[in-house]
Design a protein around this motif. Sequence first.
Motif, PDB file in Angstrom:
ATOM      1  N   CYS B 534     -59.393 -47.929 115.080  1.00 43.18           N
ATOM      2  CA  CYS B 534     -60.291 -46.769 114.946  1.00 43.18           C
ATOM      3  C   CYS B 534     -59.572 -45.659 114.175  1.00 43.18           C
ATOM      4  N   THR B 535     -60.205 -45.193 113.097  1.00 43.76           N
ATOM      5  CA  THR B 535     -59.584 -44.144 112.276  1.00 43.76           C
ATOM      6  C   THR B 535     -60.150 -42.767 112.594  1.00 43.76           C
ATOM      7  N   GLY B 536     -61.110 -42.728 113.526  1.00 44.23           N
ATOM      8  CA  GLY B 536     -61.711 -41.438 113.876  1.00 44.23           C
ATOM      9  C   GLY B 536     -62.701 -40.964 112.835  1.00 44.23           C
ATOM     10  N   CYS B 537     -63.338 -41.892 112.114  1.00 46.43           N
ATOM     11  CA  CYS B 537     -64.256 -41.488 111.035  1.00 46.43           C
ATOM     12  C   CYS B 537     -65.613 -41.026 111.561  1.00 46.43           C
ATOM     13  N   LYS B 538     -65.915 -41.320 112.815  1.00 44.21           N
ATOM     14  CA  LYS B 538     -67.138 -40.878 113.483  1.00 44.21           C
ATOM     15  C   LYS B 538     -68.415 -41.551 112.990  1.00 44.21           C
ATOM     16  N   ALA B 539     -68.295 -42.637 112.209  1.00 40.83           N
ATOM     17  CA  ALA B 539     -69.507 -43.308 111.728  1.00 40.83           C
ATOM     18  C   ALA B 539     -70.358 -43.799 112.905  1.00 40.83           C
ATOM     19  N   CYS B 540     -69.701 -44.269 113.969  1.00 42.31           N
ATOM     20  CA  CYS B 540     -70.456 -44.791 115.124  1.00 42.31           C
ATOM     21  C   CYS B 540     -71.199 -43.685 115.853  1.00 42.31           C
ATOM     22  N   LEU B 541     -70.697 -42.445 115.784  1.00 44.05           N
ATOM     23  CA  LEU B 541     -71.363 -41.345 116.487  1.00 44.05           C
ATOM     24  C   LEU B 541     -72.736 -41.044 115.883  1.00 44.05           C
ATOM     25  N   GLU B 549     -68.391 -42.316 123.404  1.00 52.39           N
ATOM     26  CA  GLU B 549     -67.856 -40.980 123.691  1.00 52.39           C
ATOM     27  C   GLU B 549     -66.714 -40.664 122.726  1.00 52.39           C
ATOM     28  N   TRP B 550     -66.502 -39.416 122.538  1.00 53.70           N
ATOM     29  CA  TRP B 550     -65.493 -38.969 121.595  1.00 53.70           C
ATOM     30  C   TRP B 550     -64.308 -38.384 122.342  1.00 53.70           C
ATOM     31  N   GLY B 555     -55.143 -39.989 118.955  1.00 51.85           N
ATOM     32  CA  GLY B 555     -54.768 -40.157 117.547  1.00 51.85           C
ATOM     33  C   GLY B 555     -54.628 -38.826 116.828  1.00 51.85           C
ATOM     34  N   ASP B 556     -54.672 -38.859 115.494  1.00 53.16           N
ATOM     35  CA  ASP B 556     -54.524 -37.634 114.698  1.00 53.16           C
ATOM     36  C   ASP B 556     -55.783 -36.788 114.725  1.00 53.16           C
ATOM     37  N   LYS B 557     -56.946 -37.446 114.564  1.00 48.90           N
ATOM     38  CA  LYS B 557     -58.183 -36.650 114.505  1.00 48.90           C
ATOM     39  C   LYS B 557     -59.205 -37.060 115.565  1.00 48.90           C
ATOM     40  N   GLY B 558     -58.735 -37.727 116.590  1.00 46.69           N
ATOM     41  CA  GLY B 558     -59.643 -38.153 117.644  1.00 46.69           C
ATOM     42  C   GLY B 558     -60.102 -39.582 117.448  1.00 46.69           C
TER      43      GLY B 558
END
Lengths: 197, 588
Positions: B534-541, B549-550, B555-558
């Motif tokens: 997971c890179t924290g790109c938020k595409a799934c959100l 959940e976030w 990580g670096d950016k969540g």
Amino acid sequence: MKDKVTNILISGVGGQGILLASEVLSEVLMLAGYDVKKNEIHGMAQRGGSVVSHIRFGTKVYSSIIPEGEGDLLLGFELLETYRYLPLLRQGAKVVANDLKILPPPVTLGKEKYPENIQEKIKKAFPDTLLVNGIELATRAGNPRTVNVALLGSMVGALPIEAELWRETLRRMVPERFLDMNLMAFDLGRQAASAQS
Amino acid sequence: MKRTMLSGNEAIARGAFEAGVKVASAYPGTPSTEILENTTQYPTIDSSWAPNEKVALEVGIGASFGGGRALVAMKHVGVNVAADPLFTLSYTGVKGGLVLVTADDPELHSSQNEQDNRNYAKFAKIPMFEPADSQEALDFTRLALDVSEQFDTPVFLRTTTRISHSKSVVELGDPVTDLPVPSVEKNPAKFVMLPGNARKRHVLVEDRLQRMEVWACQQPFNRIEAGEGKVGVITSGVSYLYAKEILPHADILKLGMVYPLPKQLIRDFANRYDTVYVIEELDPFIEEQVRAMGIAVHGKDMLPICGELTPGRLKKALTGEESKAFFTPKEPLPNRPPNMCPGCPHRSVFLTLNRLKAFVTGDIGCYTLGFMEPLSAMDTCICMGASIGNATGMSKVLDAQEAQRIVAVIGDSTFLHTGINGLMDMVYNKSAATVLILDNRTTAMTGRQENPGSGYTLAGEESYQIDLEALCRSVGVKHLTVVDPYDIAHTRKVIKTEMERPEVSVVIARRACMLVKRDPVKRLAALVVDAEKCTGCKACLALGCPAIEWQPDAGDKGKAVINPLLCCGCGLCPQVCHFDAIGGRHEG
């Protein structure tokens, strides 16, 4: 106690089983001989929204809605939804709260913030607060979905009702195949509460 | 006598049973739905879901004309749909008693407006009872059916959300035993409403109202409760309960029947006081009639018209005092709006419409939640069945390119309610918009009721299941595709192609609601986010799934994390993840 109406609130997130908990509670109160009124909003609220059920009992109850500042007891199934309904309580009211956070969508999306130190804030405003790990109790009872009955168990000490009447009502209202785990959840909730008080 | 706790809706069903109702018909709608879900528990009542409220009332009328007692139930806006037969039923009157329950929704807890259906009583010249609690809901249902036969009139029973959904203690009665056996007799002067007959019936309607107005002055359901004799209050329904809380010492004229009003009783009551309050929710319905009698009262000069009354609002309006909270949180609290459930088959459709920049005419159902962030893909919502006609009209005024963006979205039950008429018009009048039928095999929003497309009746019996594809084709739809909304890429490809097509096309997105009651959907094991990937790109959100959940501190950016208690393993999020981070399943 005679003419005074007692006001109870049960709050949480749609889908947590608040409806069944408030049904059992009002049934028990009726069987104990009180006049009872219960109210909650169905429909949109059930889809993961904020839900609050009002239960009032006494010799004679008119309105089913509890006015601001007059609640005697709040059973919260989730911390934010406990905190949200504190304005409905009177000074010195009792709070029983499930020690659980369910993040609402605006928080997940980063648009709004979940309140920090929420447990401490609740306890500070209402010293007679009991925090319960409902999921842990329910899991011990055999199914995390019995959390509503476990929480109900943890608040019964605050009410003038005998434990056997609760069990009898659960036997009538819970489907047979889930009954044993629910009775166990109820007892675990009761024990957890009396251990802390 | 047996004492039990019943909701207003359960009490109405019990009242129907005790009154010997033979036929109950309804279309589901909050807050009325549980009435039929409870009448169906009584084997002596033939209970059924109609495709819409107009049909429900017509079924009730038929039962009544055949000599059986009938109950028809709907939410307030449902009466708009049923208004056509209703106004003429007022002229014919009944044979077996007929009660129409209108469940109003002050405060719009689950509705698109807060119309006050007491106005229908006056408009259609039909008497209306209004219970204040579950005991009265039961008693007035019985009473309404007796009165219906006594005065040869349909009768309204009006509840509000707080009456329908509140539970209170009720004493049950015994069922009636002496009702006549149903039969039909020719009586065109009463039942055939052509002008010559209807003109004569109208005279009888006016006479009926006058007789009821006099009769109502002597009936126990319109009662005076003595207080200290200083202030008079005229009230009814749930407002009566709030008046008792806030003005415990007032003299109260409690109206059980809000139309026609017992004018002489009101006049005699009001004459005793210097100050008279009319305490009612929504419109000044009683107040205007009392003022028209030349009686000075306080009402909407003090009380709000919008929203429901509560004890707190009434207290503030009458005394200026506000209920005081002991504690109020200092910080603003995050909202918790309702949301589509985890595994909801509507979710990917709205993600697709959002991505395709469609302008979506919407309709009434769970999918109306598609207007909310992050899906943000519903742009209108008016009433049941409106989406298709709205899309037709919109595409008529737009240029061809802009018109391609127009997509009508409607659920299966709503399509069968009144959407099909819009589709006939769209084809017949050569419109070019795209219609998306979200077929989740149930009437989900109101709590998963059966409908003519679900293959089951209210009683749970198997029945003919409408073939939506054949129905659409029969009205002339040439381009029809069925997609599985769990396959996001295919769903997107089909919707995009059909939006570009300059002709009417229908896309049916078919997948059962996760919560459907019959043939339940099997939940799959919860999915897991691989934190390494997971890179924290938020595409799934962007799916707006409550199970995702976030964690802002990971990580670096969540990073995203899936709540195993909520996830039902539908498999949408792996399809939108750019980094293949979702795929594993939770064990156990």
